[in-house]
Design an enzyme around this catalytic site. Structure first.
Site, PDB file in Angstrom:
ATOM      1  N   ARG A 103       0.664  -1.246  -0.020  1.00 54.81           N
ATOM      2  CA  ARG A 103      -0.117   0.042  -0.022  1.00 54.81           C
ATOM      3  C   ARG A 103       0.593   1.237  -0.151  1.00 54.81           C
ATOM      4  O   ARG A 103       1.754   1.443   0.648  1.00 54.81           O
ATOM      5  CB  ARG A 103      -0.804   0.165   1.356  1.00 54.81           C
ATOM      6  CG  ARG A 103      -1.863   1.251   1.123  1.00 54.81           C
ATOM      7  CD  ARG A 103      -2.909   1.068   2.334  1.00 54.81           C
ATOM      8  NE  ARG A 103      -2.420   1.204   3.614  1.00 54.81           N
ATOM      9  CZ  ARG A 103      -3.091   1.256   4.959  1.00 54.81           C
ATOM     10  NH1 ARG A 103      -4.356   1.350   4.644  1.00 54.81           N
ATOM     11  NH2 ARG A 103      -2.571   1.375   5.981  1.00 54.81           N
ATOM     12  N   THR A 107      -1.370   7.763  -0.739  1.00 52.90           N
ATOM     13  CA  THR A 107      -2.456   7.743  -1.848  1.00 52.90           C
ATOM     14  C   THR A 107      -3.366   6.532  -1.182  1.00 52.90           C
ATOM     15  O   THR A 107      -4.612   6.586  -1.110  1.00 52.90           O
ATOM     16  CB  THR A 107      -2.325   7.404  -3.092  1.00 52.90           C
ATOM     17  OG1 THR A 107      -1.665   5.912  -3.064  1.00 52.90           O
ATOM     18  CG2 THR A 107      -1.175   8.379  -3.628  1.00 52.90           C
ATOM     19  N   ASP A 199      -0.930  -3.434  12.257  1.00 56.04           N
ATOM     20  CA  ASP A 199      -0.620  -3.881  11.095  1.00 56.04           C
ATOM     21  C   ASP A 199      -0.245  -5.520  11.204  1.00 56.04           C
ATOM     22  O   ASP A 199       0.439  -6.039  11.880  1.00 56.04           O
ATOM     23  CB  ASP A 199       0.781  -3.268  10.527  1.00 56.04           C
ATOM     24  CG  ASP A 199       1.429  -3.550   9.385  1.00 56.04           C
ATOM     25  OD1 ASP A 199       1.218  -4.767   8.880  1.00 56.04           O
ATOM     26  OD2 ASP A 199       1.668  -2.531   8.606  1.00 56.04           O
ATOM     27  N   ASP A 202       3.271  -6.943   9.993  1.00 54.72           N
ATOM     28  CA  ASP A 202       4.284  -6.803  10.596  1.00 54.72           C
ATOM     29  C   ASP A 202       3.895  -7.658  12.022  1.00 54.72           C
ATOM     30  O   ASP A 202       5.194  -8.059  12.604  1.00 54.72           O
ATOM     31  CB  ASP A 202       4.349  -5.224  11.267  1.00 54.72           C
ATOM     32  CG  ASP A 202       4.536  -4.354  10.157  1.00 54.72           C
ATOM     33  OD1 ASP A 202       5.295  -4.712   9.286  1.00 54.72           O
ATOM     34  OD2 ASP A 202       4.381  -3.108  10.120  1.00 54.72           O
TER      35      ASP A 202
END
Length: 208
Positions: A103, A107, A199, A202
């Site tokens: 990602r 944006t 996340d 992660d």
């Protein structure tokens, strides 16, 4: 419009609580995501097409039911890998494809860098797997790529989503059913699900 199934089984919710906890270590996080993958598979595959065959037991011949189509698991890298083993434990004959994307943090749009699928995918039941359904952009892009193979029976499998991501995926792919454990409150300004679980990639791989 594809249906949205939210799992509320006590065991699944218990494991989700462990996964949400910021103090859960990488090993325990990864194990619970994997176990959730196994548990949700029973519901995801409840309506798979079957066919009747004849088998011979040690006693006599009989009719039996087997799957009529292949199953292909397509994790969206990286985080989708965390659920693959759990699903494949239940469906050991499943083939595995991969869609790699990351990602853009400004944006929030997905950038694809890899896509490879088994040849059986065209006529298979395809499970597109990503623990997080946040903006929906990655899931939409991955399913766009899967549909290029001619596959038509596609299901999205995740852990945690939010209304924005679910709505976006439903608008983009009206024929794709969504299976998820929790619909959380919202997205924050950085595109993370609130309360979410952080996340997932992660936390699965210990990269932060």
């Amino acid at each position: 419009m594809g249906k949205v199934t939210v799992f509320n089984h006590p065991l699944i919710q218990h494991k989700l609580a462990i996964v949400r906890d910021k103090y859960t270590n990488t090993k325990t996080f990864r194990e619970n995501v994997n176990e959730i993958g196994s548990l949700v598979t029973y519901e995801i595959t409840r309506d798979l097409e079957t066919k009747e065959i004849e088998v011979e037991t040690p006693i006599s011949k009989t009719k039996a039911i087997v799957l009529a189509k292949d199953v292909v698991i397509v994790p969206i890298l990286r985080a989708g890998l965390g659920m693959v083993d759990g699903i494949q434990n239940v469906i050991p004959t499943a083939k595995i494809g991969h869609v790699g994307m990351y990602r853009d943090e400004e944006t929030l749009k997905p950038i694809m860098y890899y896509a490879k699928f088994p040849k059986e995918i065209t006529d298979a039941t395809v499970l597109a797997v990503d623990p997080m359904l946040a903006t929906g952009n990655s899931a939409i892009a991955a399913i766009n790529e899967i549909k290029k193979t001619g596959a038509k029976d596609i299901r999205f499998v995740g852990l945690v989503g939010c209304p924005e991501g679910i709505e976006a995926l439903q608008k983009a792919h009206k024929d794709v059913d969504i299976y998820i454990i929790s619909i959380d409150e919202k997205l924050n300004e950085k595109g993370y699900i609130v309360p979410g679980l952080g996340d997932c990639g992660d936390r699965l791989f210990g990269t932060k």
